[in-house]
Motif scaffolding. Structure first.
Motif, PDB file in Angstrom:
ATOM      1  N   UNK A 139       8.808  -5.861  24.511  1.00 38.80           N
ATOM      2  CA  UNK A 139       9.219  -5.190  23.277  1.00 38.80           C
ATOM      3  C   UNK A 139      10.358  -4.234  23.603  1.00 38.80           C
ATOM      4  N   UNK A 140      11.407  -4.266  22.788  1.00 40.41           N
ATOM      5  CA  UNK A 140      12.476  -3.269  22.891  1.00 40.41           C
ATOM      6  C   UNK A 140      12.476  -2.486  21.585  1.00 40.41           C
ATOM      7  N   UNK A 141      12.205  -1.191  21.688  1.00 39.08           N
ATOM      8  CA  UNK A 141      12.054  -0.351  20.508  1.00 39.08           C
ATOM      9  C   UNK A 141      13.016   0.822  20.560  1.00 39.08           C
ATOM     10  N   UNK A 142      13.763   1.016  19.477  1.00 34.13           N
ATOM     11  CA  UNK A 142      14.659   2.154  19.392  1.00 34.13           C
ATOM     12  C   UNK A 142      14.000   3.334  18.702  1.00 34.13           C
ATOM     13  N   UNK A 143      14.802   4.369  18.496  1.00 34.68           N
ATOM     14  CA  UNK A 143      14.319   5.569  17.817  1.00 34.68           C
ATOM     15  C   UNK A 143      14.535   5.490  16.310  1.00 34.68           C
TER      16      UNK A 143
ATOM     17  N   UNK B  74      13.318 -15.594  25.796  1.00 33.13           N
ATOM     18  CA  UNK B  74      11.894 -15.498  26.143  1.00 33.13           C
ATOM     19  C   UNK B  74      11.015 -15.637  24.904  1.00 33.13           C
ATOM     20  N   UNK B  75       9.794 -16.100  25.125  1.00 35.21           N
ATOM     21  CA  UNK B  75       8.810 -16.137  24.050  1.00 35.21           C
ATOM     22  C   UNK B  75       8.152 -14.765  23.903  1.00 35.21           C
ATOM     23  N   UNK B  76       7.472 -14.582  22.782  1.00 34.35           N
ATOM     24  CA  UNK B  76       6.668 -13.375  22.535  1.00 34.35           C
ATOM     25  C   UNK B  76       7.474 -12.089  22.694  1.00 34.35           C
ATOM     26  N   UNK B  77       8.665 -12.105  22.122  1.00 40.40           N
ATOM     27  CA  UNK B  77       9.535 -10.929  22.140  1.00 40.40           C
ATOM     28  C   UNK B  77       9.393 -10.172  20.827  1.00 40.40           C
ATOM     29  N   UNK B  78       9.484  -8.844  20.911  1.00 42.37           N
ATOM     30  CA  UNK B  78       9.464  -8.006  19.718  1.00 42.37           C
ATOM     31  C   UNK B  78      10.597  -6.992  19.773  1.00 42.37           C
ATOM     32  N   UNK B  79      11.318  -6.865  18.674  1.00 40.73           N
ATOM     33  CA  UNK B  79      12.325  -5.820  18.521  1.00 40.73           C
ATOM     34  C   UNK B  79      11.908  -4.879  17.417  1.00 40.73           C
ATOM     35  N   UNK B  80      12.075  -3.580  17.640  1.00 38.95           N
ATOM     36  CA  UNK B  80      11.639  -2.590  16.652  1.00 38.95           C
ATOM     37  C   UNK B  80      12.682  -1.478  16.494  1.00 38.95           C
ATOM     38  N   UNK B  81      12.924  -1.096  15.262  1.00 39.23           N
ATOM     39  CA  UNK B  81      13.631   0.129  14.876  1.00 39.23           C
ATOM     40  C   UNK B  81      14.910   0.374  15.666  1.00 39.23           C
ATOM     41  N   UNK B  82      15.813  -0.605  15.614  1.00 35.14           N
ATOM     42  CA  UNK B  82      17.114  -0.444  16.263  1.00 35.14           C
ATOM     43  C   UNK B  82      18.162  -1.255  15.515  1.00 35.14           C
ATOM     44  N   UNK B  83      19.419  -0.974  15.824  1.00 33.72           N
ATOM     45  CA  UNK B  83      20.542  -1.733  15.276  1.00 33.72           C
ATOM     46  C   UNK B  83      21.116  -2.632  16.351  1.00 33.72           C
ATOM     47  N   UNK B  84      21.381  -3.880  15.968  1.00 32.59           N
ATOM     48  CA  UNK B  84      22.065  -4.837  16.828  1.00 32.59           C
ATOM     49  C   UNK B  84      23.305  -5.290  16.069  1.00 32.59           C
ATOM     50  N   UNK B  85      24.477  -5.085  16.629  1.00 27.31           N
ATOM     51  CA  UNK B  85      25.688  -5.408  15.876  1.00 27.31           C
ATOM     52  C   UNK B  85      26.769  -6.020  16.760  1.00 27.31           C
TER      53      UNK B  85
ATOM     54  N   UNK C 173       7.919 -17.405  18.910  1.00 31.78           N
ATOM     55  CA  UNK C 173       7.103 -16.230  18.585  1.00 31.78           C
ATOM     56  C   UNK C 173       7.895 -14.933  18.792  1.00 31.78           C
ATOM     57  N   UNK C 174       9.004 -14.836  18.052  1.00 32.82           N
ATOM     58  CA  UNK C 174       9.842 -13.630  18.083  1.00 32.82           C
ATOM     59  C   UNK C 174       9.643 -12.861  16.788  1.00 32.82           C
ATOM     60  N   UNK C 175       9.511 -11.529  16.893  1.00 35.72           N
ATOM     61  CA  UNK C 175       9.303 -10.689  15.713  1.00 35.72           C
ATOM     62  C   UNK C 175      10.225  -9.483  15.766  1.00 35.72           C
ATOM     63  N   UNK C 176      10.760  -9.125  14.603  1.00 35.93           N
ATOM     64  CA  UNK C 176      11.653  -7.972  14.497  1.00 35.93           C
ATOM     65  C   UNK C 176      11.213  -7.122  13.319  1.00 35.93           C
ATOM     66  N   UNK C 177      11.021  -5.818  13.583  1.00 37.75           N
ATOM     67  CA  UNK C 177      10.537  -4.883  12.580  1.00 37.75           C
ATOM     68  C   UNK C 177      11.541  -3.746  12.396  1.00 37.75           C
ATOM     69  N   UNK C 178      11.925  -3.489  11.148  1.00 36.58           N
ATOM     70  CA  UNK C 178      12.774  -2.333  10.826  1.00 36.58           C
ATOM     71  C   UNK C 178      14.049  -2.312  11.658  1.00 36.58           C
TER      72      UNK C 178
ATOM     73  N   UNK D 227      10.593 -11.555  10.501  1.00 37.34           N
ATOM     74  CA  UNK D 227      11.469 -10.413  10.286  1.00 37.34           C
ATOM     75  C   UNK D 227      10.872  -9.574   9.162  1.00 37.34           C
ATOM     76  N   UNK D 228      10.575  -8.314   9.461  1.00 39.04           N
ATOM     77  CA  UNK D 228       9.945  -7.432   8.491  1.00 39.04           C
ATOM     78  C   UNK D 228      10.812  -6.202   8.249  1.00 39.04           C
ATOM     79  N   UNK D 229      11.138  -5.959   6.989  1.00 38.86           N
ATOM     80  CA  UNK D 229      11.865  -4.749   6.603  1.00 38.86           C
ATOM     81  C   UNK D 229      13.164  -4.588   7.383  1.00 38.86           C
ATOM     82  N   UNK D 230      13.867  -5.691   7.575  1.00 36.25           N
ATOM     83  CA  UNK D 230      15.139  -5.667   8.304  1.00 36.25           C
ATOM     84  C   UNK D 230      16.320  -5.691   7.331  1.00 36.25           C
ATOM     85  N   UNK D 231      17.423  -5.096   7.768  1.00 40.23           N
ATOM     86  CA  UNK D 231      18.687  -5.145   7.036  1.00 40.23           C
ATOM     87  C   UNK D 231      19.594  -6.120   7.771  1.00 40.23           C
TER      88      UNK D 231
END
Length: 345
Positions: free
Chosen positions: A92-96, A121-132, A150-155, A174-178
């Motif tokens: 999981x890679x999670x930002x502030x 990779x499988x089973x990766x999670x991204x949370x609360x960050x910007x990727x641009x 099985x990749x998931x991205x939140x906020x 993808x949940x609550x993503x812009x």
């Protein structure tokens, strides 16, 4: 009369929200098949973390990793090309916060050369960050390439101009993503559920939100947008078919007037090819949701048709979507794992 119209409008909105809550409840109650404990790694540009760079933290995870690893990235703008290799699952890679932790690069060209952030990779999670990817107009410029199962991205905020998000393979959530772009800015061959996401078109003229690829009707693939919002600077279509069996649906989604009346673009496909495309919408609302002028090969879905694509069951999420960890182990546990792995080689 006005009061009656207003009452009817609010009744319909309430009905949509009730239906949306009912059919998406599976996502909120998914099983946590993995432990709620993770090894914590911190990344901080000020030097107060375990690493200065995100890629260094990823590189520290051993090959064939079997531990939940939570990489907490402190606020800052990280000018890096990120690569999560296939032999490093459960990261999981999670930002502030999307406005606080920004991962950025600027590169245009071939699809696989340009991504700011690549996940194999499988089973990766991204949370609360910007990727641009800030390259802009003139070439393909991928911000996020998600190619592992099985990749998931939140906020998260995912931004570019052309080919922003390559949702390439496997099952994704993808949940609550812009998500922002102009041309085919969500594309790929995955089975992906987008819940409560905001899609923003920056096209100057007519843009294209999606470009999905599916090679035959038996493949349970497609993009499903549920409870989302569409805005933009100019007119946009909901998508165009990358292959004759492309599948994209929008359900319970607010469509502003930027959505073109025809809804979809044929991308030069023949009538025979368009007869097998599966593009449709279910109980969407807003000025752009009117289906009276939609292309003839688009569908107005019934609940029975839409329901299988509107819940986590579509992506098998009941078995792999998991909550954020609540207990953490020191990075020393990861280093011990590295030493053990090295000793077994």
């Amino acid at each position: 009369m006005a009061d009656g119209v207003t009452s009817t409008k609010f009744f319909l909105i309430a009905l949509l929200l009730f239906t949306f809550t009912a059919v998406t409840s599976q996502v909120a109650t998914t099983n946590n098949y993995a432990s709620d404990e993770a090894i914590l790694i911190t990344v901080d540009q000020s030097g107060k973390g375990d690493y200065w760079k995100i890629q260094d933290a990823i590189d520290a995870v051993p090959s064939n990793n079997a531990e939940n690893v939570y990489i907490a990235v402190k606020p800052g703008t990280y000018t890096e090309k990120i690569w999560v290799p296939a032999d490093k699952p459960f990261i999981t890679i999670a930002g502030a916060g999307p406005g606080e932790t920004i991962i950025t690069w600027s590169q245009g060209g071939e699809i696989y050369d340009t991504p700011t952030f690549t996940v194999l990779a499988s089973d990766f999670t991204g949370r609360t960050l910007t990727i641009q990817n800030t390259y802009g107009k003139g070439a393909r410029a991928v911000a996020l390439r998600a190619s592992g199962d099985r990749a998931a991205f939140y906020d998260c905020s995912i931004k570019s101009y052309q080919d922003t998000l390559l949702s390439e393979n496997g099952k994704q959530y993808y949940s609550n993503c812009y998500i922002e772009g102009a041309v085919d800015f969500i594309f790929g061959s995955s089975a992906a559920l987008f819940q409560n996401c905001h899609l923003h078109s920056t096209a100057d003229e007519v843009g294209f939100i999606t470009a999905h690829r599916r090679d035959n009707a038996s493949e349970n693939l497609g993009f499903s947008f549920v409870g989302c919002k569409i805005s933009g600077l100019s007119k946009t279509t909901l998508g165009r078919p990358w292959s004759p069996y492309s599948r994209v649906i929008f359900a319970l989604t607010h469509m502003s007037n930027v959505v073109a009346p025809q809804g979809w673009d044929d991308w030069g496909r023949s009538p025979d090819e368009l007869s097998t495309v599966y593009f449709g919408q279910y109980r969407c609302w807003g000025a752009g949701a009117d289906t009276s002028q939609r292309v003839k090969w688009a569908r107005e879905l019934t609940f029975q048709e839409a329901a299988p694509l509107m819940t986590s069951g579509f992506i098998g999420g009941t078995y792999w979507l998991r909550q954020a960890p609540t207990r953490f182990k020191s990075i020393s546990a990861l280093r011990s794992s590295n030493v053990t792995a090295a000793g077994n080689n």
